[in-house]
Design a protein around this motif. Structure first.
Motif, PDB file in Angstrom:
ATOM      1  N   ALA A 108       0.841  -1.204   0.000  1.00 21.42           N
ATOM      2  CA  ALA A 108       0.000   0.000   0.000  1.00 21.42           C
ATOM      3  C   ALA A 108       0.875   1.254   0.000  1.00 21.42           C
ATOM      4  O   ALA A 108       0.604   2.225  -0.708  1.00 21.42           O
ATOM      5  N   ARG A 109       1.936   1.190   0.780  1.00 21.10           N
ATOM      6  CA  ARG A 109       2.835   2.357   0.862  1.00 21.10           C
ATOM      7  C   ARG A 109       3.532   2.573  -0.475  1.00 21.10           C
ATOM      8  O   ARG A 109       3.659   3.687  -0.951  1.00 21.10           O
ATOM      9  N   LYS A 110       3.971   1.465  -1.070  1.00 19.57           N
ATOM     10  CA  LYS A 110       4.662   1.546  -2.352  1.00 19.57           C
ATOM     11  C   LYS A 110       3.737   2.138  -3.427  1.00 19.57           C
ATOM     12  O   LYS A 110       4.177   2.899  -4.282  1.00 19.57           O
ATOM     13  N   ALA A 111       2.466   1.768  -3.338  1.00 21.61           N
ATOM     14  CA  ALA A 111       1.505   2.257  -4.329  1.00 21.61           C
ATOM     15  C   ALA A 111       1.121   3.712  -4.060  1.00 21.61           C
ATOM     16  O   ALA A 111       0.480   4.351  -4.886  1.00 21.61           O
ATOM     17  N   GLY A 112       1.481   4.216  -2.870  1.00 20.12           N
ATOM     18  CA  GLY A 112       1.196   5.610  -2.539  1.00 20.12           C
ATOM     19  C   GLY A 112      -0.267   5.886  -2.231  1.00 20.12           C
ATOM     20  O   GLY A 112      -0.734   7.006  -2.391  1.00 20.12           O
ATOM     21  N   VAL A 113      -0.998   4.873  -1.761  1.00 16.17           N
ATOM     22  CA  VAL A 113      -2.420   5.072  -1.450  1.00 16.17           C
ATOM     23  C   VAL A 113      -2.579   5.609  -0.026  1.00 16.17           C
ATOM     24  O   VAL A 113      -1.647   5.523   0.778  1.00 16.17           O
ATOM     25  N   ASP A 114      -3.756   6.170   0.279  1.00 16.00           N
ATOM     26  CA  ASP A 114      -3.951   6.691   1.633  1.00 16.00           C
ATOM     27  C   ASP A 114      -4.905   5.846   2.469  1.00 16.00           C
ATOM     28  O   ASP A 114      -5.085   6.100   3.655  1.00 16.00           O
ATOM     29  N   LYS A 115      -5.517   4.822   1.859  1.00 15.96           N
ATOM     30  CA  LYS A 115      -6.373   3.912   2.631  1.00 15.96           C
ATOM     31  C   LYS A 115      -6.178   2.495   2.102  1.00 15.96           C
ATOM     32  O   LYS A 115      -6.047   2.280   0.903  1.00 15.96           O
ATOM     33  N   LEU A 116      -6.189   1.554   3.041  1.00 16.12           N
ATOM     34  CA  LEU A 116      -6.135   0.142   2.658  1.00 16.12           C
ATOM     35  C   LEU A 116      -7.410  -0.509   3.190  1.00 16.12           C
ATOM     36  O   LEU A 116      -7.621  -0.564   4.402  1.00 16.12           O
ATOM     37  N   ALA A 117      -8.263  -0.953   2.281  1.00 17.82           N
ATOM     38  CA  ALA A 117      -9.535  -1.558   2.696  1.00 17.82           C
ATOM     39  C   ALA A 117      -9.415  -3.069   2.734  1.00 17.82           C
ATOM     40  O   ALA A 117      -8.940  -3.685   1.781  1.00 17.82           O
ATOM     41  N   THR A 118      -9.807  -3.652   3.863  1.00 20.33           N
ATOM     42  CA  THR A 118      -9.830  -5.111   3.954  1.00 20.33           C
ATOM     43  C   THR A 118     -11.281  -5.553   4.133  1.00 20.33           C
ATOM     44  O   THR A 118     -12.127  -4.778   4.580  1.00 20.33           O
ATOM     45  N   ALA A 119     -11.543  -6.808   3.773  1.00 19.72           N
ATOM     46  CA  ALA A 119     -12.929  -7.284   3.724  1.00 19.72           C
ATOM     47  C   ALA A 119     -13.361  -8.005   4.991  1.00 19.72           C
ATOM     48  O   ALA A 119     -14.207  -8.899   4.934  1.00 19.72           O
ATOM     49  N   HIS A 120     -12.809  -7.635   6.134  1.00 23.65           N
ATOM     50  CA  HIS A 120     -13.251  -8.269   7.379  1.00 23.65           C
ATOM     51  C   HIS A 120     -14.758  -8.051   7.555  1.00 23.65           C
ATOM     52  O   HIS A 120     -15.227  -6.924   7.451  1.00 23.65           O
ATOM     53  N   ASN A 121     -15.469  -9.128   7.820  1.00 21.80           N
ATOM     54  CA  ASN A 121     -16.923  -9.012   7.986  1.00 21.80           C
ATOM     55  C   ASN A 121     -17.307  -9.110   9.466  1.00 21.80           C
ATOM     56  O   ASN A 121     -16.435  -9.217  10.335  1.00 21.80           O
ATOM     57  N   LEU A 122     -18.625  -9.064   9.708  1.00 22.20           N
ATOM     58  CA  LEU A 122     -19.128  -9.098  11.089  1.00 22.20           C
ATOM     59  C   LEU A 122     -18.629 -10.340  11.830  1.00 22.20           C
ATOM     60  O   LEU A 122     -18.244 -10.276  12.994  1.00 22.20           O
ATOM     61  N   ASP A 123     -18.624 -11.482  11.119  1.00 23.19           N
ATOM     62  CA  ASP A 123     -18.181 -12.737  11.749  1.00 23.19           C
ATOM     63  C   ASP A 123     -16.710 -12.645  12.159  1.00 23.19           C
ATOM     64  O   ASP A 123     -16.346 -13.022  13.275  1.00 23.19           O
ATOM     65  N   ASP A 124     -15.877 -12.130  11.249  1.00 21.01           N
ATOM     66  CA  ASP A 124     -14.442 -11.980  11.552  1.00 21.01           C
ATOM     67  C   ASP A 124     -14.248 -11.094  12.779  1.00 21.01           C
ATOM     68  O   ASP A 124     -13.444 -11.398  13.661  1.00 21.01           O
ATOM     69  N   GLU A 125     -14.987  -9.966  12.789  1.00 25.97           N
ATOM     70  CA  GLU A 125     -14.816  -9.003  13.877  1.00 25.97           C
ATOM     71  C   GLU A 125     -15.255  -9.594  15.214  1.00 25.97           C
ATOM     72  O   GLU A 125     -14.575  -9.432  16.220  1.00 25.97           O
ATOM     73  N   ALA A 126     -16.402 -10.285  15.207  1.00 22.55           N
ATOM     74  CA  ALA A 126     -16.901 -10.893  16.446  1.00 22.55           C
ATOM     75  C   ALA A 126     -15.898 -11.938  16.949  1.00 22.55           C
ATOM     76  O   ALA A 126     -15.589 -12.002  18.143  1.00 22.55           O
ATOM     77  N   GLN A 127     -15.355 -12.733  16.009  1.00 21.74           N
ATOM     78  CA  GLN A 127     -14.341 -13.734  16.397  1.00 21.74           C
ATOM     79  C   GLN A 127     -13.111 -13.058  16.985  1.00 21.74           C
ATOM     80  O   GLN A 127     -12.570 -13.500  18.000  1.00 21.74           O
ATOM     81  N   THR A 128     -12.662 -11.986  16.342  1.00 22.74           N
ATOM     82  CA  THR A 128     -11.450 -11.300  16.805  1.00 22.74           C
ATOM     83  C   THR A 128     -11.630 -10.752  18.218  1.00 22.74           C
ATOM     84  O   THR A 128     -10.719 -10.846  19.044  1.00 22.74           O
ATOM     85  N   MET A 129     -12.807 -10.187  18.501  1.00 26.07           N
ATOM     86  CA  MET A 129     -13.054  -9.636  19.838  1.00 26.07           C
ATOM     87  C   MET A 129     -12.954 -10.738  20.887  1.00 26.07           C
ATOM     88  O   MET A 129     -12.302 -10.585  21.908  1.00 26.07           O
ATOM     89  N   LEU A 130     -13.609 -11.881  20.620  1.00 27.53           N
ATOM     90  CA  LEU A 130     -13.546 -12.991  21.574  1.00 27.53           C
ATOM     91  C   LEU A 130     -12.125 -13.542  21.678  1.00 27.53           C
ATOM     92  O   LEU A 130     -11.651 -13.866  22.764  1.00 27.53           O
ATOM     93  N   LEU A 131     -11.444 -13.634  20.532  1.00 25.70           N
ATOM     94  CA  LEU A 131     -10.058 -14.126  20.520  1.00 25.70           C
ATOM     95  C   LEU A 131      -9.174 -13.270  21.417  1.00 25.70           C
ATOM     96  O   LEU A 131      -8.381 -13.789  22.201  1.00 25.70           O
ATOM     97  N   ASN A 132      -9.304 -11.952  21.282  1.00 24.96           N
ATOM     98  CA  ASN A 132      -8.501 -11.043  22.099  1.00 24.96           C
ATOM     99  C   ASN A 132      -8.742 -11.284  23.579  1.00 24.96           C
ATOM    100  O   ASN A 132      -7.809 -11.300  24.382  1.00 24.96           O
ATOM    101  N   ILE A 133     -10.009 -11.482  23.934  1.00 25.05           N
ATOM    102  CA  ILE A 133     -10.338 -11.713  25.347  1.00 25.05           C
ATOM    103  C   ILE A 133      -9.778 -13.067  25.793  1.00 25.05           C
ATOM    104  O   ILE A 133      -9.140 -13.174  26.837  1.00 25.05           O
ATOM    105  N   LEU A 134      -9.965 -14.095  24.963  1.00 27.49           N
ATOM    106  CA  LEU A 134      -9.491 -15.431  25.338  1.00 27.49           C
ATOM    107  C   LEU A 134      -7.964 -15.531  25.362  1.00 27.49           C
ATOM    108  O   LEU A 134      -7.393 -16.357  26.057  1.00 27.49           O
ATOM    109  N   HIS A 135      -7.310 -14.664  24.576  1.00 26.35           N
ATOM    110  CA  HIS A 135      -5.848 -14.634  24.584  1.00 26.35           C
ATOM    111  C   HIS A 135      -5.306 -13.782  25.736  1.00 26.35           C
ATOM    112  O   HIS A 135      -4.101 -13.643  25.903  1.00 26.35           O
TER     113      HIS A 135
END
Ligand SMILES: [Zn+2]
Length: 262
Positions: A108-135
């Motif tokens: 992204a930096r090499k391409a000189g862009v100012d935003k990098l969009a990733t396709a994390h969805n609701l399921d990914d986010e909910a999993q990540t929140m629980l993962l952080n707590i469980l870790h």
């Protein structure tokens, strides 16, 4: 820049952003794919990424673990098994996550862009929140936001436009639009704790519709409190590669060093 793996989420996101971009002539869109080097999986996904970008007329950058770190993920996994690293809790996904984030930021930096969009969805986010707590890493929740804070000029700001959209709805969108994507899951995915959390959340969602969404909404409400107690991270340049990091040596360099790559 959109991170496109070739799976349904990222390809759907690309199609949606291309549509939106047409209304904003000053905006410019491009895509990046990281080839982690997973035989029989990534090569196929890469073709879907390339095919969709070509069809939509989007500039597409492909970068790879091999080119950046000298080894593919398959080779790294093989090395960790030989060294017995896998018994110490570092799964292929742990390596892949860290090294892929670095690869995306570099591209992204090499391409000189100012935003990098990733396709994390609701399921990914909910999993990540629980993962952080469980870790035991609850304060991480303060940092992992839909729009990440701009903490360092070398970090391209990451955004997650689909973070409130359930995975099933994205899949439905992709099918209805006849979007071509890879449907085979990564062969390493079942090794991660995330996979157990996914199964658990899906089971709960079936019995109690809406819990993924309420989990995310609860986290949104707690986040300001977490941000208030979380210490501000001071970033310095990694001694080995010069990328910004919290400690002296960044996570990717630490991992590569463990494998004696560096
Ligand atoms: Zn480093």
């Amino acid at each position: 820049m959109v991170a496109v793996s070739g799976g349904k989420d990222s390809v759907a996101l690309l199609h949606i952003l291309v549509k939106i971009e047409k209304v904003f002539p000053k905006a410019c869109l491009c895509a990046v794919t990281v080839d982690e080097g997973v035989r029989g999986y990534r090569d196929e996904a890469l073709n879907f990424a390339i095919g969709n970008c070509r069809k939509l007329g989007i500039n597409h950058v492909v970068t790879s673990f091999k080119e950046l770190y000298s080894y593919s993920l398959d080779e790294i996994v093989k090395m960790t098994l030989e060294k017995g690293e896998s018994g110490k809790g570092l799964t292929p996904c742990a390596y892949c996550g860290v090294l892929r984030r670095r690869a995306l930021n570099l591209a992204a930096r090499k391409a000189g862009v100012d935003k990098l969009a990733t396709a994390h969805n609701l399921d990914d986010e909910a999993q990540t929140m629980l993962l952080n707590i469980l870790h035991g890493d609850a304060l991480r929740i303060a940092r992992v936001k839909p729009v990440l804070a701009e903490v360092h000029p070398k970090f391209v700001q990451r955004v997650k436009p689909l973070c409130e959209v359930p995975e099933k709805e994205i899949a439905l969108y992709a099918y209805l639009k006849r979007i071509e994507f890879q449907s085979v899951p990564c062969p390493y995915a079942p090794t991660a704790l995330r996979s157990d959390i996914r199964v658990m959340l899906n089971r709960m969602e079936e019995k109690h519709a809406g819990i993924k969404f309420t989990l995310i909404k609860s986290v949104e409400r707690i986040r300001p409190g977490l941000e208030a107690v979380a210490e501000e991270v001071k970033l310095q340049d990694c001694r080995e590669c010069g990328e910004p990091t919290v400690g002296e040596i960044c996570k990717p360099c630490q991992m590569l060093r463990k494998l004696d790559i560096r």
